[in-house]
Write a protein that holds these residues in place. Sequence first.
Motif, PDB file in Angstrom:
ATOM      1  N   THR A 189       0.820  -1.402  -0.088  1.00 15.12           N
ATOM      2  CA  THR A 189       0.066   0.053  -0.021  1.00 15.12           C
ATOM      3  C   THR A 189       0.945   1.349   0.011  1.00 15.12           C
ATOM      4  OG1 THR A 189      -0.042   0.242   2.348  1.00 15.12           O
ATOM      5  CG2 THR A 189      -1.865  -1.091   0.960  1.00 15.12           C
ATOM      6  N   LYS A 190       0.273   2.292  -0.400  1.00 15.67           N
ATOM      7  CA  LYS A 190       1.018   3.481  -0.490  1.00 15.67           C
ATOM      8  C   LYS A 190       1.380   4.186   0.972  1.00 15.67           C
ATOM      9  CE  LYS A 190      -1.343   5.094  -4.625  1.00 15.67           C
ATOM     10  NZ  LYS A 190      -2.259   6.010  -5.401  1.00 15.67           N
ATOM     11  N   GLU A 191       0.507   3.842   1.982  1.00 13.26           N
ATOM     12  CA  GLU A 191       0.561   4.513   3.248  1.00 13.26           C
ATOM     13  C   GLU A 191       1.825   3.787   3.687  1.00 13.26           C
ATOM     14  OE1 GLU A 191      -3.022   6.155   1.712  1.00 13.26           O
ATOM     15  OE2 GLU A 191      -2.307   3.867   1.994  1.00 13.26           O
ATOM     16  N   LEU A 192       1.589   2.585   3.708  1.00 13.67           N
ATOM     17  CA  LEU A 192       2.907   1.725   4.302  1.00 13.67           C
ATOM     18  C   LEU A 192       4.337   1.885   3.557  1.00 13.67           C
ATOM     19  CD1 LEU A 192       3.647  -0.387   6.404  1.00 13.67           C
ATOM     20  CD2 LEU A 192       3.031  -2.259   4.895  1.00 13.67           C
ATOM     21  N   ALA A 193       4.053   2.186   2.237  1.00  7.75           N
ATOM     22  CA  ALA A 193       5.441   2.774   1.439  1.00  7.75           C
ATOM     23  C   ALA A 193       5.808   4.000   2.041  1.00  7.75           C
ATOM     24  CB  ALA A 193       5.247   2.807  -0.012  1.00  7.75           C
ATOM     25  N   GLN A 194       4.976   4.956   2.313  1.00  7.56           N
ATOM     26  CA  GLN A 194       5.356   6.352   2.877  1.00  7.56           C
ATOM     27  C   GLN A 194       5.994   6.083   4.084  1.00  7.56           C
ATOM     28  OE1 GLN A 194       1.652   8.266   2.660  1.00  7.56           O
ATOM     29  NE2 GLN A 194       2.261   9.564   0.800  1.00  7.56           N
ATOM     30  N   LEU A 461     -11.808   7.143  14.570  1.00  4.90           N
ATOM     31  CA  LEU A 461     -11.335   6.926  13.099  1.00  4.90           C
ATOM     32  C   LEU A 461     -11.989   5.769  12.451  1.00  4.90           C
ATOM     33  CD1 LEU A 461      -9.568   8.137  10.762  1.00  4.90           C
ATOM     34  CD2 LEU A 461      -7.681   6.888  11.529  1.00  4.90           C
ATOM     35  N   ILE A 462     -12.942   6.065  11.778  1.00  7.86           N
ATOM     36  CA  ILE A 462     -13.572   4.889  11.036  1.00  7.86           C
ATOM     37  C   ILE A 462     -12.908   4.532   9.640  1.00  7.86           C
ATOM     38  CG2 ILE A 462     -15.722   4.083   9.939  1.00  7.86           C
ATOM     39  CD1 ILE A 462     -17.023   5.964  11.658  1.00  7.86           C
ATOM     40  N   SER A 463     -12.241   3.390   9.489  1.00  8.63           N
ATOM     41  CA  SER A 463     -11.679   3.063   8.431  1.00  8.63           C
ATOM     42  C   SER A 463     -11.946   1.622   7.669  1.00  8.63           C
ATOM     43  CB  SER A 463      -9.975   3.025   8.809  1.00  8.63           C
ATOM     44  OG  SER A 463      -9.075   2.388   7.860  1.00  8.63           O
ATOM     45  N   THR A 464     -11.220   1.485   6.514  1.00  6.29           N
ATOM     46  CA  THR A 464     -11.316   0.228   5.921  1.00  6.29           C
ATOM     47  C   THR A 464      -9.985  -0.374   6.236  1.00  6.29           C
ATOM     48  OG1 THR A 464     -10.458   1.238   4.002  1.00  6.29           O
ATOM     49  CG2 THR A 464     -12.657   1.041   3.771  1.00  6.29           C
ATOM     50  N   ASP A 465      -9.941  -1.750   5.736  1.00  7.27           N
ATOM     51  CA  ASP A 465      -8.639  -2.192   5.876  1.00  7.27           C
ATOM     52  C   ASP A 465      -7.248  -1.551   5.241  1.00  7.27           C
ATOM     53  OD1 ASP A 465      -9.358  -4.494   7.467  1.00  7.27           O
ATOM     54  OD2 ASP A 465     -10.228  -5.203   5.843  1.00  7.27           O
ATOM     55  N   ALA A 466      -7.466  -0.234   4.714  1.00  4.27           N
ATOM     56  CA  ALA A 466      -6.439   0.405   4.247  1.00  4.27           C
ATOM     57  C   ALA A 466      -5.442   0.710   5.302  1.00  4.27           C
ATOM     58  CB  ALA A 466      -7.080   1.579   3.753  1.00  4.27           C
ATOM     59  N   GLY A 470       0.317  -2.901   8.765  1.00  7.05           N
ATOM     60  CA  GLY A 470       1.681  -2.357   8.911  1.00  7.05           C
ATOM     61  C   GLY A 470       1.751  -0.895   9.117  1.00  7.05           C
ATOM     62  N   ILE A 471       0.679  -0.087   9.020  1.00  3.28           N
ATOM     63  CA  ILE A 471       0.650   1.340   9.521  1.00  3.28           C
ATOM     64  C   ILE A 471       0.976   1.349  10.841  1.00  3.28           C
ATOM     65  CG2 ILE A 471      -0.698   3.463   9.269  1.00  3.28           C
ATOM     66  CD1 ILE A 471       0.140   2.425   6.682  1.00  3.28           C
ATOM     67  N   ASP A 472       1.770   2.288  11.239  1.00  2.38           N
ATOM     68  CA  ASP A 472       2.130   2.595  12.682  1.00  2.38           C
ATOM     69  C   ASP A 472       1.449   3.663  12.893  1.00  2.38           C
ATOM     70  OD1 ASP A 472       3.205   2.499  15.474  1.00  2.38           O
ATOM     71  OD2 ASP A 472       5.295   3.266  14.480  1.00  2.38           O
ATOM     72  N   ILE A 473       0.400   3.586  13.618  1.00  2.00           N
ATOM     73  CA  ILE A 473      -0.473   4.758  14.420  1.00  2.00           C
ATOM     74  C   ILE A 473      -0.337   4.906  15.429  1.00  2.00           C
ATOM     75  CG2 ILE A 473      -2.921   5.464  14.358  1.00  2.00           C
ATOM     76  CD1 ILE A 473      -3.637   3.722  12.216  1.00  2.00           C
ATOM     77  N   ILE A 492      -5.769 -10.662  12.447  1.00  3.04           N
ATOM     78  CA  ILE A 492      -4.522 -10.316  13.338  1.00  3.04           C
ATOM     79  C   ILE A 492      -3.935  -8.992  13.249  1.00  3.04           C
ATOM     80  CG2 ILE A 492      -2.001 -11.061  13.224  1.00  3.04           C
ATOM     81  CD1 ILE A 492      -3.806 -13.209  14.574  1.00  3.04           C
ATOM     82  N   HIS A 493      -3.910  -8.462  11.672  1.00  2.14           N
ATOM     83  CA  HIS A 493      -3.399  -7.114  11.308  1.00  2.14           C
ATOM     84  C   HIS A 493      -4.182  -6.027  12.059  1.00  2.14           C
ATOM     85  CE1 HIS A 493      -0.224  -8.342   8.829  1.00  2.14           C
ATOM     86  NE2 HIS A 493      -1.011  -9.220   8.377  1.00  2.14           N
ATOM     87  N   ARG A 494      -5.729  -6.107  11.877  1.00  2.00           N
ATOM     88  CA  ARG A 494      -6.493  -4.915  12.609  1.00  2.00           C
ATOM     89  C   ARG A 494      -6.173  -4.871  14.075  1.00  2.00           C
ATOM     90  NH1 ARG A 494     -12.652  -6.136  10.465  1.00  2.00           N
ATOM     91  NH2 ARG A 494     -12.368  -5.346   8.112  1.00  2.00           N
ATOM     92  N   VAL A 495      -6.327  -5.937  15.009  1.00  2.00           N
ATOM     93  CA  VAL A 495      -5.920  -5.952  16.194  1.00  2.00           C
ATOM     94  C   VAL A 495      -4.691  -5.319  16.630  1.00  2.00           C
ATOM     95  CG1 VAL A 495      -7.967  -7.218  16.996  1.00  2.00           C
ATOM     96  CG2 VAL A 495      -5.717  -8.344  16.713  1.00  2.00           C
ATOM     97  N   GLY A 496      -3.717  -5.727  15.553  1.00  2.00           N
ATOM     98  CA  GLY A 496      -2.323  -5.290  15.787  1.00  2.00           C
ATOM     99  C   GLY A 496      -2.018  -3.773  15.634  1.00  2.00           C
ATOM    100  N   ARG A 497      -2.952  -2.959  15.451  1.00  2.00           N
ATOM    101  CA  ARG A 497      -3.043  -1.521  15.391  1.00  2.00           C
ATOM    102  C   ARG A 497      -2.965  -0.891  16.955  1.00  2.00           C
ATOM    103  NH1 ARG A 497      -0.263  -1.572  11.953  1.00  2.00           N
ATOM    104  NH2 ARG A 497      -0.489  -3.553  11.802  1.00  2.00           N
TER     105      ARG A 497
END
Length: 576
Positions: A189-194, A461-466, A470-473, A492-497
Amino acid sequence: QQENRSNLKNKSSKRKKGDEETEGSETRKKENSERAEGNQSTKEELFLAASEEEANPPASSLVVLGDYDRKPVQPFLPQWLAQPKLVQKRIKDNLIPIGDVPGIHPRLLKKLQTNGIESFFPVQAEVIPAILQSASNGYLMGQGGYRPRDICVSAPTGSGKTLSFVIPIVQVLLDRVVCQVRALVVLPTKELAQQVSKVFNIYTDGTGLKVVLITGQKSFAKEQEMLVQKKVTGYCSLADIIVATPGRLTDHISQTPGFSLMQLRFLIVDEADRMIDDMHQNCLNQIVKAAFQVENDSGSNMLFQRTKPGPITAASSCYPQIPLQKLLFSATLTQDPEKLQQLDLFQPRLFTSVYSEKKTLGDGRETEQDTNKKYTLPEGLSQCYVPCDLNSKPLLLLHFMLTMKFSRVLCFTNSREASHRLFLLVQAFGGVTVAEFSSRLPPNERRRTMKEFEQGKIQLLISTDATARGIDIKGVNYVINYDAPQFIRTYIHRVGRTARAGEVGVAFSLVLRIQERRFLRMLKDAGIQDIKKNPVKGNSLKPLVQRYEEALCKLEKTVKEGKQNAEIKRFVVTEF
């Protein structure tokens, strides 16, 4: 009298003959009966012998397969998957001072300290030295044609995987003289690349190394100008490290003159399982093909070829060349040998946090825990699920925000449309600072929204799986699965935020009652059993019902107006 005597004689002879015949038939019947009994006893003996032979087969007999009570056949794993290098799961209990990790350049140690990093997480302490050791001879293969082994890392979200490859790659490239593409990081994804590009920029600042981000957020021509420069003698590279998304990268490989991967030393695939599942395998094949293609050497008419590595020979050991080393990272890295085979890994090493732990019982015996776990979740994460029906889901979210006073909540839905509707509903209800995050918004707006959320200006913040991968919020206290995820890796990836980097966090999943059995089965199959049922009573939601119904009326009106505006706009564009 004579006639009478002769008649009597005939009668007696007939009687005698009849008796003889009767006696003969009885004898034959008796013989037949004895023969039948003999045959029956023979059959019984044969049957008993066969039964005994079946019950006690000789040693050379074949074993009949297929009985249900037999143990299932265990899958055969390659040695590198069956015997990985285990990495400690508990982050805070296993921090290692950065000075205790061998081989790190003093310049990078100073940068780490400047950025507030005094200790490495367990995965960083294991993987950084491994990559540095594999590149101990710089870019080239070692003496005798030594080729570095590929590396796979499977560790929980928020465990520091990004820094695990950033530090060693920057260190290996510190002494480079000519600017060439030596490292390529591919992300979904673009956000993860950034995010990854930002980390690289922090640690390359002041080194002369150039990091280029290509994700399609700038025009194709602008990205070409960032990648290569045309001179009188030919093209020269303007990038040492490229961070890219698959689609944009393949476009540059095929369409950008002078763009070369012939000097590529490191290929990093982050979120590797998604790269495999999303059919980006063709992208990886194109990268490898571009790295080993024949091309015209700049400034001459000679053809330069980087040969694919093969068997070590006397001739190959005399001419060391640049190897292509693959580094794979993911929180949910597949252990399916067939899928990993597609990546053509060379003698790979696996570093993983997914393993069973021995726990001592009260009587002194040891027992293994988490033996069925396929994935590892952050240690500070608490998990709950709330059984509900479809109509109560919005009320439950409002209950958490207004009654329970949740803050910094990241809420996931399964589609852009669902995210947008829920955002409009919460906005119409009032009392909560809310924003949405999905691919329907432009990049600038997404960046601004994320920044405001991290600053605490946005509560929900209401979000899709975007944002799931990997996004570090920073500062996410709660994750709410408004729509229950359909796949375990999504969960796994959702709850890992939340609960990242050893912190604590809570994950709630709103599960429809008809989904409950399947949802729990999905978690159980993955070895996740520490999720608690947290029902919310209907009485707790009653104070919100009236305002909720008013908000629904507002939402209906807004949606109608939006459709009308869309129809008017479409009509204007079409007719005029």
